[in-house]
Design an enzyme around this catalytic site. Structure first.
Site, PDB file in Angstrom:
ATOM      1  N   CYS A   1       7.280  24.521  82.442  1.00  0.00           N
ATOM      2  CA  CYS A   1       6.488  25.750  82.435  1.00  0.00           C
ATOM      3  C   CYS A   1       5.109  25.578  83.064  1.00  0.00           C
ATOM      4  O   CYS A   1       4.980  25.400  84.271  1.00  0.00           O
ATOM      5  CB  CYS A   1       6.414  26.288  81.006  1.00  0.00           C
ATOM      6  SG  CYS A   1       5.883  28.023  80.905  1.00  0.00           S
TER       7      CYS A   1
ATOM      8  N   LYS B   1       6.224  17.985  78.006  1.00  0.00           N
ATOM      9  CA  LYS B   1       5.234  18.863  78.644  1.00  0.00           C
ATOM     10  C   LYS B   1       3.862  18.205  78.626  1.00  0.00           C
ATOM     11  O   LYS B   1       3.403  17.709  77.592  1.00  0.00           O
ATOM     12  CB  LYS B   1       5.206  20.206  77.905  1.00  0.00           C
ATOM     13  CG  LYS B   1       4.464  21.326  78.623  1.00  0.00           C
ATOM     14  CD  LYS B   1       4.683  22.644  77.875  1.00  0.00           C
ATOM     15  CE  LYS B   1       4.120  23.835  78.628  1.00  0.00           C
ATOM     16  NZ  LYS B   1       4.413  25.108  77.921  1.00  0.00           N
TER      17      LYS B   1
ATOM     18  N   GLU C   1      12.827  26.624  78.969  1.00  0.00           N
ATOM     19  CA  GLU C   1      11.997  25.884  78.015  1.00  0.00           C
ATOM     20  C   GLU C   1      12.433  26.222  76.582  1.00  0.00           C
ATOM     21  O   GLU C   1      12.627  27.390  76.232  1.00  0.00           O
ATOM     22  CB  GLU C   1      10.542  26.299  78.247  1.00  0.00           C
ATOM     23  CG  GLU C   1       9.510  25.671  77.353  1.00  0.00           C
ATOM     24  CD  GLU C   1       8.099  26.150  77.703  1.00  0.00           C
ATOM     25  OE1 GLU C   1       7.140  25.502  77.262  1.00  0.00           O
ATOM     26  OE2 GLU C   1       7.964  27.172  78.426  1.00  0.00           O
TER      27      GLU C   1
END
Length: 260
Positions: free
Chosen positions: A145, A111, A41
């Protein structure tokens, strides 16, 4: 498909220095016959570097940072998945670009689930899941994540036909259970491969926990890193995927009429 995960040491590098580091990692992965290398990330800039700095560094998805990834993918003839801060008008997204070995951009994932103050201070949340994308013969879902910690997201990819979910991450202590428990569970309960690419070292107040892994559709590790910078490799097999799906029946035995 042979996947490489480059578990990076978090160092306060410039973007140019990060690009040089990633380029060498691409060369190393190609030498070991990888088809795709996955970086963590926000690998192009750093993650816990402060909202102001992220906003200063953020670029459009067709900007120079992502172009550098496209160039290195083409130069080394290898697929690349790498995190970066994506500017879009007044918003900045925690994003990752998937690029094939010809340097063609296949997808940019944003995300969906923001983690704590570090994300909320710097980023906007995506308002939709990233569509599945074809990488060679493989249908892959992309997550970043914290996203993988939500079973609904990975299940949605599995129901849409994903063979694998690829996850750039920057996961820190004390949350080692994500890598050791959650990722294998997501793989087995959805009968898919999950590749999880983390950092190590410190960045601000964060100490990253490593443990990057590629887990098979039966929940068994194919490759697992420790807590140092390293590159790990794993072979993804369509035959093994089919064998597991014949042996398990999580998806076919669902009772969605009872879940509403």
């Amino acid at each position: 498909m042979r996947i490489a995960i480059h578990q990076m040491m978090s160092v306060d590098r410039s973007v140019a220095d990060n690009i040089a580091h990633l380029d060498q990692a691409c060369a190393d992965a190609k030498t070991d016959a990888a088809d795709l290398v996955i970086f963590p990330e926000m690998a192009l800039t750093g993650y816990n570097i402060g909202a102001d700095r992220i906003r200063q560094l953020a670029q459009l998805r067709d900007g120079a940072m992502v172009q550098s990834l496209r160039d290195m993918a083409k130069r080394h003839a290898i697929g690349v998945l790498c995190g970066f801060p994506e500017a879009d008008g007044a918003q900045v997204f925690n994003a990752a670009a998937l690029i094939d070995a010809s340097g063609t951009m296949l997808s940019v994932c944003r995300k969906v689930h923001l983690f704590g103050a570090v994300d909320r201070a710097a980023f906007s949340a995506a308002d939709a899941l990233c569509p599945l994308v074809q990488f060679g013969d493989w249908s892959v879902g992309l997550a970043i994540c914290y996203d993988v910690e939500f079973p609904e997201l990975v299940r949605a990819y599995a129901l849409a036909g994903a063979d694998a979910v690829l996850v750039p991450t920057a996961n820190m202590l004390p949350y080692i259970g994500v890598a050791t428990r959650v990722v294998p569970a997501r793989a087995e309960e959805n009968e898919i491969y999950v590749a999880y690419a983390n950092r190590v070292g410190t960045e601000g107040a964060f100490e990253y926990c490593g443990l990057s892994c590629v887990t098979g559709p039966d929940g068994v590790d194919l490759a697992r890193a420790g807590n140092k910078e390293e590159m790990i490799f794993a072979e993804l097999s369509k035959d093994h995927l089919l064998q597991v799906r014949h042996a398990l029946s999580h998806l076919s035995d669902r009772r969605p009429d009872l879940y509403r």
